[in-house]
Design a protein around this motif. Structure first.
Motif, PDB file in Angstrom:
ATOM      1  N   UNK A   3       2.192 -17.994 -16.282  1.00  0.00           N
ATOM      2  CA  UNK A   3       1.539 -17.159 -15.282  1.00  0.00           C
ATOM      3  C   UNK A   3       2.107 -17.393 -13.893  1.00  0.00           C
ATOM      4  N   UNK A   4       1.930 -16.397 -13.024  1.00  0.00           N
ATOM      5  CA  UNK A   4       2.221 -16.503 -11.604  1.00  0.00           C
ATOM      6  C   UNK A   4       1.005 -15.996 -10.838  1.00  0.00           C
ATOM      7  N   UNK A   5       0.718 -16.617  -9.701  1.00  0.00           N
ATOM      8  CA  UNK A   5      -0.411 -16.216  -8.866  1.00  0.00           C
ATOM      9  C   UNK A   5       0.106 -15.894  -7.469  1.00  0.00           C
ATOM     10  N   UNK A   6      -0.316 -14.752  -6.911  1.00  0.00           N
ATOM     11  CA  UNK A   6       0.116 -14.317  -5.589  1.00  0.00           C
ATOM     12  C   UNK A   6      -1.107 -14.109  -4.700  1.00  0.00           C
ATOM     13  N   UNK A   7      -1.025 -14.606  -3.464  1.00  0.00           N
ATOM     14  CA  UNK A   7      -2.147 -14.504  -2.537  1.00  0.00           C
ATOM     15  C   UNK A   7      -1.763 -13.689  -1.313  1.00  0.00           C
ATOM     16  N   UNK A   8      -2.649 -12.796  -0.911  1.00  0.00           N
ATOM     17  CA  UNK A   8      -2.498 -12.035   0.325  1.00  0.00           C
ATOM     18  C   UNK A   8      -3.661 -12.387   1.246  1.00  0.00           C
ATOM     19  N   UNK A   9      -3.400 -12.436   2.562  1.00  0.00           N
ATOM     20  CA  UNK A   9      -4.505 -12.639   3.495  1.00  0.00           C
ATOM     21  C   UNK A   9      -4.769 -14.076   3.867  1.00  0.00           C
ATOM     22  N   UNK A  10      -6.046 -14.454   3.871  1.00  0.00           N
ATOM     23  CA  UNK A  10      -6.511 -15.689   4.499  1.00  0.00           C
ATOM     24  C   UNK A  10      -6.327 -16.931   3.624  1.00  0.00           C
ATOM     25  N   UNK A  11      -6.627 -18.078   4.233  1.00  0.00           N
ATOM     26  CA  UNK A  11      -6.538 -19.360   3.523  1.00  0.00           C
ATOM     27  C   UNK A  11      -7.566 -19.457   2.404  1.00  0.00           C
ATOM     28  N   UNK A  12      -8.692 -18.746   2.545  1.00  0.00           N
ATOM     29  CA  UNK A  12      -9.691 -18.743   1.471  1.00  0.00           C
ATOM     30  C   UNK A  12      -9.082 -18.107   0.226  1.00  0.00           C
ATOM     31  N   UNK A  13      -8.352 -17.009   0.403  1.00  0.00           N
ATOM     32  CA  UNK A  13      -7.675 -16.379  -0.735  1.00  0.00           C
ATOM     33  C   UNK A  13      -6.676 -17.327  -1.378  1.00  0.00           C
ATOM     34  N   UNK A  14      -5.937 -18.043  -0.543  1.00  0.00           N
ATOM     35  CA  UNK A  14      -4.956 -18.999  -1.068  1.00  0.00           C
ATOM     36  C   UNK A  14      -5.648 -20.106  -1.853  1.00  0.00           C
ATOM     37  N   UNK A  37       7.455 -14.465 -17.363  1.00  0.00           N
ATOM     38  CA  UNK A  37       6.047 -14.505 -16.975  1.00  0.00           C
ATOM     39  C   UNK A  37       5.218 -13.601 -17.879  1.00  0.00           C
ATOM     40  N   UNK A  38       4.094 -14.116 -18.369  1.00  0.00           N
ATOM     41  CA  UNK A  38       3.204 -13.347 -19.243  1.00  0.00           C
ATOM     42  C   UNK A  38       2.001 -12.767 -18.515  1.00  0.00           C
ATOM     43  N   UNK A  39       1.601 -13.402 -17.411  1.00  0.00           N
ATOM     44  CA  UNK A  39       0.430 -12.974 -16.645  1.00  0.00           C
ATOM     45  C   UNK A  39       0.741 -13.081 -15.158  1.00  0.00           C
ATOM     46  N   UNK A  40       0.418 -12.024 -14.402  1.00  0.00           N
ATOM     47  CA  UNK A  40       0.494 -12.104 -12.936  1.00  0.00           C
ATOM     48  C   UNK A  40      -0.897 -11.840 -12.379  1.00  0.00           C
ATOM     49  N   UNK A  62       4.603  -6.019  -7.855  1.00  0.00           N
ATOM     50  CA  UNK A  62       4.530  -7.048  -8.888  1.00  0.00           C
ATOM     51  C   UNK A  62       4.537  -6.433 -10.294  1.00  0.00           C
ATOM     52  N   UNK A  63       3.890  -5.278 -10.438  1.00  0.00           N
ATOM     53  CA  UNK A  63       3.891  -4.622 -11.752  1.00  0.00           C
ATOM     54  C   UNK A  63       5.289  -4.115 -12.111  1.00  0.00           C
ATOM     55  N   UNK A  64       6.055  -3.736 -11.085  1.00  0.00           N
ATOM     56  CA  UNK A  64       7.427  -3.281 -11.325  1.00  0.00           C
ATOM     57  C   UNK A  64       8.350  -4.458 -11.636  1.00  0.00           C
ATOM     58  N   UNK A  65       8.147  -5.576 -10.922  1.00  0.00           N
ATOM     59  CA  UNK A  65       8.987  -6.763 -11.142  1.00  0.00           C
ATOM     60  C   UNK A  65       8.714  -7.421 -12.486  1.00  0.00           C
ATOM     61  N   UNK A  67       7.151  -6.021 -15.590  1.00  0.00           N
ATOM     62  CA  UNK A  67       6.554  -4.949 -16.417  1.00  0.00           C
ATOM     63  C   UNK A  67       5.983  -5.441 -17.734  1.00  0.00           C
ATOM     64  N   UNK A  68       6.463  -6.587 -18.214  1.00  0.00           N
ATOM     65  CA  UNK A  68       5.996  -7.117 -19.496  1.00  0.00           C
ATOM     66  C   UNK A  68       4.719  -7.930 -19.361  1.00  0.00           C
ATOM     67  N   UNK A  69       4.315  -8.235 -18.133  1.00  0.00           N
ATOM     68  CA  UNK A  69       3.192  -9.158 -17.900  1.00  0.00           C
ATOM     69  C   UNK A  69       1.855  -8.432 -17.803  1.00  0.00           C
ATOM     70  N   UNK A  70       0.797  -9.125 -18.179  1.00  0.00           N
ATOM     71  CA  UNK A  70      -0.566  -8.648 -17.946  1.00  0.00           C
ATOM     72  C   UNK A  70      -0.848  -8.800 -16.453  1.00  0.00           C
TER      73      UNK A  70
END
Length: 423
Positions: A3-14, A37-40, A62-65, A67-70
């Motif tokens: 999996x990969x996790x991506x955060x946008x915005x504030x430190x709470x999101x991170x 990657x299987x999950x983003x 991210x969905x384009x990068x 495409x095989x991941x959930x």
């Protein structure tokens, strides 16, 4: 499963992304270090219209990068825009600002059924605090400790009470448990974070934000403790005494002002007057002359005349802030300010932003000049080649020649102007 996790915005999101990562790791997932990657998972932001746009763009990217991941989307933008996301973008799993603890379960369900899962509770004001386990979001030697979620202030420009829900505190026991874990992991600074940090304890019996800070400072081995942001009304005598007398508590407070004009503050539905705000800052300055005081300011709020803006400029000077975070007003559909008359021209907002950013630079230079030629303690954050980078207890970022120091070291230096990193 990777999996990969991506955060946008504030430190709470991170922080929340870090929590989700820990949750997935505990379930046997592996964090991907490459494009396999299987999950983003994307934690979105909705604090401004620009944040909304970036959230949409990032989901599509991210969905384009991958495409095989959930694709799993969560956060403030998905909380308020679930129909658009579902129809126009089409990720596999969508949650809002609740149900994040069920993400591993939703992934397993999707793998089994291959059907989109939409689990966005449309009544965020009913949310309870969602405990994601002992985890942290860290930056090198600094760790962020989330203590609460949501907000009850309902400032007229802000969507957050509707997206994040009511003010709700994390249990004191869980906060202290995570703090002990962070201490055991060797972090040198812990930053208390949340959506409305100073509101901690209002929904709990027998505790308050200052009580929590006191309990944290009493933990054996507690390193530097910093408060991310706090409202003027929540800086009580107990907290001021701790800032004055306990060297572990950072000599820096970020206190949102938003406007230095009473008429504008009233339209913003802020809960104080300029007189009240100034009195608190003057008391802090009297007790702690060297404390760093920083703030947030919104420019171009509906109806803000040239006179009201000039009042704000003069009030900021009177407060003697050391640095400003300046935000041009962003009209958010669903807030009271979105419907207000006399919306300000974008060119005017841009010019007022420039004026305050220039003022911020002047105030910061004036503040750091007080410490030039004096000995000051620096916490080293990173070392690159022959240069070490760190910060002082009162929020001054510095760089210096690496003399066999490493991240986490505390050293005393004779501060020189060439060491100061501009903010």
């Amino acid at each position: 499963m990777k999996f990969k996790v991506f955060s946008l915005g504030c430190k709470v999101n991170s922080y929340e992304c870090s929590a989700i990562s820990s949750l997935l790791l505990s379930k046997g997932y592996n964090e991907s270090k490459d494009n396999d990657c299987d999950v983003i998972i994307i934690n979105t932001c909705s604090v401004t219209a620009t944040a909304d746009q970036k959230s949409r763009q990032h989901i599509r990217k991210m969905m384009k990068l991958y495409p095989q991941a959930i694709c799993v989307v969560m956060g403030c933008y998905s909380q308020g825009n679930v129909e658009y996301i579902q129809k126009e973008i089409g990720p596999h799993i969508v949650v809002g600002t609740s149900n994040r603890d069920k993400i591993p379960q939703y992934i397993e369900q999707y793998l089994k059924d291959k059907k989109p899962i939409i689990e966005v509770n449309n009544n965020p004001r009913s949310f309870n605090y969602e405990e994601l386990g002992v985890t942290s979001f860290s930056e090198n030697i600094r760790a962020y400790l989330k203590i609460q979620d949501g907000c009850d202030n309902f400032c007229s420009y802000c969507l957050i009470p509707y997206r994040r829900g009511k003010m709700r505190s994390r249990s004191k026991e869980n906060v202290l448990e995570e703090a002990k874990y962070l201490i055991s992991q060797g972090y040198k600074e812990i930053v208390l974070t949340g959506i409305h940090v100073g509101g901690y304890g209002r929904d709990l019996e027998g505790t308050s934000f200052s009580d929590l800070v006191s309990s944290l400072l009493a933990l054996p081995g507690m390193p530097s403790l910093r408060i991310s942001s706090i409202e003027e009304s929540e800086i009580d005598d107990q907290l001021i005494e701790m800032v004055i007398n306990n060297p572990v508590l950072a000599k820096h407070l970020h206190i949102p002002l938003q406007s230095g004009c009473d008429a504008t503050l009233k339209r913003m539905n802020r809960k104080y007057t300029c007189e009240q705000f100034l009195a608190k800052l003057q008391y802090l300055r009297k007790e702690l002359p060297d404390i760093a005081l920083t703030t947030d300011v919104i420019v171009g709020f509906p109806g803000e005349t040239d006179e009201e803006f000039n009042d704000t400029v003069e009030f900021i000077k009177k407060c003697d802030f050391n640095m400003l975070h300046v935000f041009p007003f962003s009209a958010r559909e669903g807030t009271a300010a979105h419907l207000m008359k006399n919306q300000i021209d974008p060119k005017v907002k841009k010019e007022r932003t420039r004026v305050l950013l220039d003022l911020s630079s002047e105030l910061w230079s004036k503040y750091v000049d007080k410490f030039i030629g004096k000995e000051i303690e620096v916490l080293i954050e990173k070392v690159e080649d022959h240069t070490a980078y760190g910060h002082t207890n009162n929020y001054i970022d510095v760089c210096l020649e690496n003399k066999n120091v490493k991240p986490g070291d505390k050293i005393t230096v004779l501060l020189q102007k060439s060491m100061i990193i501009s903010k």
